[in-house]
Design an enzyme around this catalytic site. Structure first.
Site, PDB file in Angstrom:
ATOM      1  CB  CYS A   1      -0.897   0.016   1.239  1.00 46.01           C
ATOM      2  SG  CYS A   1      -1.973  -1.378   1.382  1.00 46.01           S
TER       3      CYS A   1
HETATM    4  N1  SAJ Z   1       6.706   2.316   8.601  1.00 46.47           N
HETATM    5  C1  SAJ Z   1       7.768   3.073   9.062  1.00 46.47           C
HETATM    6  N2  SAJ Z   1       7.550   4.017  10.021  1.00 46.47           N
HETATM    7  C2  SAJ Z   1       6.286   4.235  10.531  1.00 46.47           C
HETATM    8  C3  SAJ Z   1       5.211   3.459  10.035  1.00 46.47           C
HETATM    9  C4  SAJ Z   1       5.439   2.510   9.081  1.00 46.47           C
HETATM   10  O1  SAJ Z   1       8.906   2.905   8.622  1.00 46.47           O
HETATM   11  O2  SAJ Z   1       6.130   5.089  11.404  1.00 46.47           O
HETATM   12  C5  SAJ Z   1       6.939   1.322   7.552  1.00 46.47           C
HETATM   13  C6  SAJ Z   1       6.523  -0.069   7.966  1.00 46.47           C
HETATM   14  O3  SAJ Z   1       7.582  -0.739   8.614  1.00 46.47           O
HETATM   15  C7  SAJ Z   1       6.206  -0.707   6.606  1.00 46.47           C
HETATM   16  C8  SAJ Z   1       5.667   0.460   5.794  1.00 46.47           C
HETATM   17  O4  SAJ Z   1       6.128   1.651   6.459  1.00 46.47           O
HETATM   18  O5  SAJ Z   1       7.375  -1.208   5.999  1.00 46.47           O
HETATM   19  C9  SAJ Z   1       4.146   0.489   5.720  1.00 46.47           C
HETATM   20  O6  SAJ Z   1       3.704   0.347   7.047  1.00 46.47           O
HETATM   21  P1  SAJ Z   1       2.151   0.665   7.478  1.00 46.47           P
HETATM   22  O7  SAJ Z   1       2.133   0.698   8.968  1.00 46.47           O
HETATM   23  O8  SAJ Z   1       1.644   1.833   6.757  1.00 46.47           O
HETATM   24  O9  SAJ Z   1       1.412  -0.674   7.080  1.00 46.47           O
HETATM   25  P2  SAJ Z   1       0.687  -1.100   5.752  1.00 46.47           P
HETATM   26  O10 SAJ Z   1       1.531  -0.985   4.542  1.00 46.47           O
HETATM   27  O11 SAJ Z   1       0.098  -2.428   6.060  1.00 46.47           O
HETATM   28  O12 SAJ Z   1      -0.454   0.006   5.588  1.00 46.47           O
HETATM   29  C10 SAJ Z   1      -1.764  -0.345   5.867  1.00 46.47           C
HETATM   30  C11 SAJ Z   1      -2.572   0.726   5.181  1.00 46.47           C
HETATM   31  N3  SAJ Z   1      -3.943   0.303   5.131  1.00 46.47           N
HETATM   32  C12 SAJ Z   1      -4.618   0.488   3.965  1.00 46.47           C
HETATM   33  O13 SAJ Z   1      -4.132   0.979   2.982  1.00 46.47           O
HETATM   34  C13 SAJ Z   1      -6.023   0.053   3.966  1.00 46.47           C
HETATM   35  C14 SAJ Z   1      -2.473   2.039   5.924  1.00 46.47           C
HETATM   36  O14 SAJ Z   1      -3.463   2.967   5.417  1.00 46.47           O
HETATM   37  C15 SAJ Z   1      -2.709   1.849   7.384  1.00 46.47           C
HETATM   38  O15 SAJ Z   1      -2.593   3.101   8.046  1.00 46.47           O
HETATM   39  C16 SAJ Z   1      -1.655   0.895   7.906  1.00 46.47           C
HETATM   40  O16 SAJ Z   1      -1.929  -0.366   7.276  1.00 46.47           O
HETATM   41  C17 SAJ Z   1      -1.731   0.747   9.417  1.00 46.47           C
HETATM   42  O17 SAJ Z   1      -2.013   1.757  10.085  1.00 46.47           O
HETATM   43  O18 SAJ Z   1      -1.426  -0.365   9.892  1.00 46.47           O
END
Ligand code: SAJ
Length: 443
Positions: free
Chosen positions: A283
């Site tokens: 995403c």
């Molecule tokens: N990450 C960081 N620093 C942060 C947060 C995330 O480096 O502060 C990295 C994570 O390790 C990962 C990537 O970014 O590699 C994405 O992480 P994510 O927490 O955004 O997780 P995703 O990719 O599963 O995003 C999903 C998304 N959901 C949808 O698109 C429906 C996102 O909108 C959500 O906010 C997220 O999950 C969530 O909050 O878990």
């Protein structure tokens, strides 16, 4: 019985609303992945007759056996719905002709050129266009650029002379599924929906309100498409900001983690994000480029997105640079050193390695001549450019390695043992927050 069989199309909306309200509407979900399968389950649980569609026969067979291959949907919920006959799957798309609603939940990846790959959406739409009939409600849920629904889907679906908003109804509703989230699942995540016409929006909102707790109607499909892109671009850019802050703090010898934790004490106007080894998943690294691609077409350079993408994309190199410096301080070269990567999933406590920065880090280390191993409580093997790499035993690997790199901060790992056994550890996730040891280097 099809709506068109016994009423003129002007009353199609009224009849469809009646069927949605009394739950006799026959619901379809096209694409049975982490979005489609839970959505199909919610409508079956609400009392609708639901047919799932997928091109993969193996998925359809597993689905019809009553076994859920999506972790967030337990067999205890899923199997009874299949057994009751309320929920089934098929690869036969002609069954769309008997439906009243169909949700498209297919992937929207990026091509290597960072252009949107709309091939899945196009083939799904073509399948629906072949069997479209008066009274059908079509909803696109796949994350995409603003304009997809009205520019790409509408002409195909209106091709047989049916009028949108009168004969059939077309909406966009962004999927917001967060796999593994213990608190928010399909049923209780607010559902944004926007239609091509007000009647489309009204029917789309009525439809979702039968099965989901909160529905948020908006004025158009483009607004709904842009909502999702704002949500995920917001995350990607803020992660890029803290990653750049980590680069600065590293040079200024400031603990970036302490800075963020202290900033997070601000009770308003701040939301913590954390630096890491790079951006993974299907995403966040991808969705914003749908927006930048479309905005370029509109004549606007999406500079924030491009810059954040550059910074996030550089983090694996930054991690390898930190490893090189840490080994150098121990008078060791990367070449010939055994480096153990702890955690390869793209984020904690899941098994998904799609776009994981761990893969980039391992490739860079191998190119520098390191001997690279990995362990991950959720991942047994990964595919690399040289073939498959099997996970190694964590305890022996961290004891043998010249350097251990914490790339994914899974909760299930025994970090006390890791610290006790390791000669040198680079922690890219602040997983060792509570540990004070000379062998720990932090991002
Ligand atoms: N990450 C960081 N620093 C942060 C947060 C995330 O480096 O502060 C990295 C994570 O390790 C990962 C990537 O970014 O590699 C994405 O992480 P994510 O927490 O955004 O997780 P995703 O990719 O599963 O995003 C999903 C998304 N959901 C949808 O698109 C429906 C996102 O909108 C959500 O906010 C997220 O999950 C969530 O909050 O878990």
């Amino acid at each position: 019985m099809l709506i068109s069989e016994n009423i003129d199309t002007a009353a199609a909306a009224a009849e469809l609303k009646k069927r949605i309200r009394d739950k006799t509407a026959r619901v379809g979900v096209l694409g049975l992945g982490y979005v489609g399968l839970p959505l199909a389950v919610e409508f079956a649980r609400a009392g609708f007759d639901v047919t799932g569609f997928d091109v993969q026969q193996s998925k359809v067979d597993c689905f019809n056996s009553g076994h859920s291959y999506i972790k967030d949907v337990k067999d205890g919920v899923f199997e009874p719905l299949v057994r009751s006959g309320k929920l089934r799957a098929t690869t036969d798309f002609s069954a769309i002709r008997d439906l009243d609603t169909i949700d498209i939940c297919v992937p929207t990846p990026l091509r290597k050129t960072k252009d949107p790959d709309m091939s899945y959406v196009v083939s799904a739409t073509d399948a629906i266009a072949e069997y479209i009939h008066p009274g059908l409600l079509v909803m696109l849920e796949s994350t995409t650029y603003p304009g997809t629904t009205d520019e790409l889907l509408l002409p195909k679906l209106a091709g047989k002379g049916l009028e949108v908003g009168k004969d059939f109804f077309l909406c966009f509703s962004p999927e917001r599924v967060d796999p593994g989230n213990p608190k928010y699942q399909t049923s209780n995540i607010p559902k944004v929906v926007g239609g091509i016409t007000p009647t489309c929006t009204e029917i789309g909102a009525l439809f979702y309100s039968q099965a989901l707790e909160k529905v948020v109607p908006v004025s158009s499909t483009r607004v709904a498409e842009m909502v999702k892109l704002l949500e995920n671009t917001f995350r990607m850019i803020n992660i890029g900001l803290v990653n750049e802050l980590a680069l600065m703090c590293s040079r200024m010898n400031i603990d970036v983690w302490e800075v963020i934790d202290a900033a997070a004490t601000k009770p308003f106007g701040f939301m913590p994000f954390y630096p890491g080894p790079g951006l993974g998943g299907h995403c966040i690294p991808i969705d914003p480029f749908y927006l930048s691609w479309k905005s370029k077409e509109a004549g606007i350079e999406a500079r924030f997105i491009e810059l954040a993408g550059y910074i996030n994309g550089r983090m694996p190199e930054f991690v390898v640079e930190k490893i090189q410096n840490a080994l150098n301080d121990a008078t060791k070269a990367v070449r010939g050193s055994h480096i153990h990567v702890l955690g390869v999933a793209y984020k904690k406590d899941i098994d998904d390695v799609r776009e994981s920065p761990a893969l980039d880090i391992m490739l860079l280390l191998e190119r520098l001549g390191a001997v690279v191993t990995f362990s991950d409580p959720y991942v047994r093997r990964i595919q690399t450019s040289a073939g498959y790499l099997e996970a190694q035993d964590m305890y022996s690997s961290v004891a043998e390695a010249d350097c251990v790199v914490v790339v994914t901060d899974h909760s299930a790992v025994d970090y006390t043992s890791v610290v006790e056994r390791s000669k040198l550890i680079l922690d890219t996730r602040n997983a060792l927050k509570g540990f004070r040891s000379p062998n720990i280097v932090r991002l």
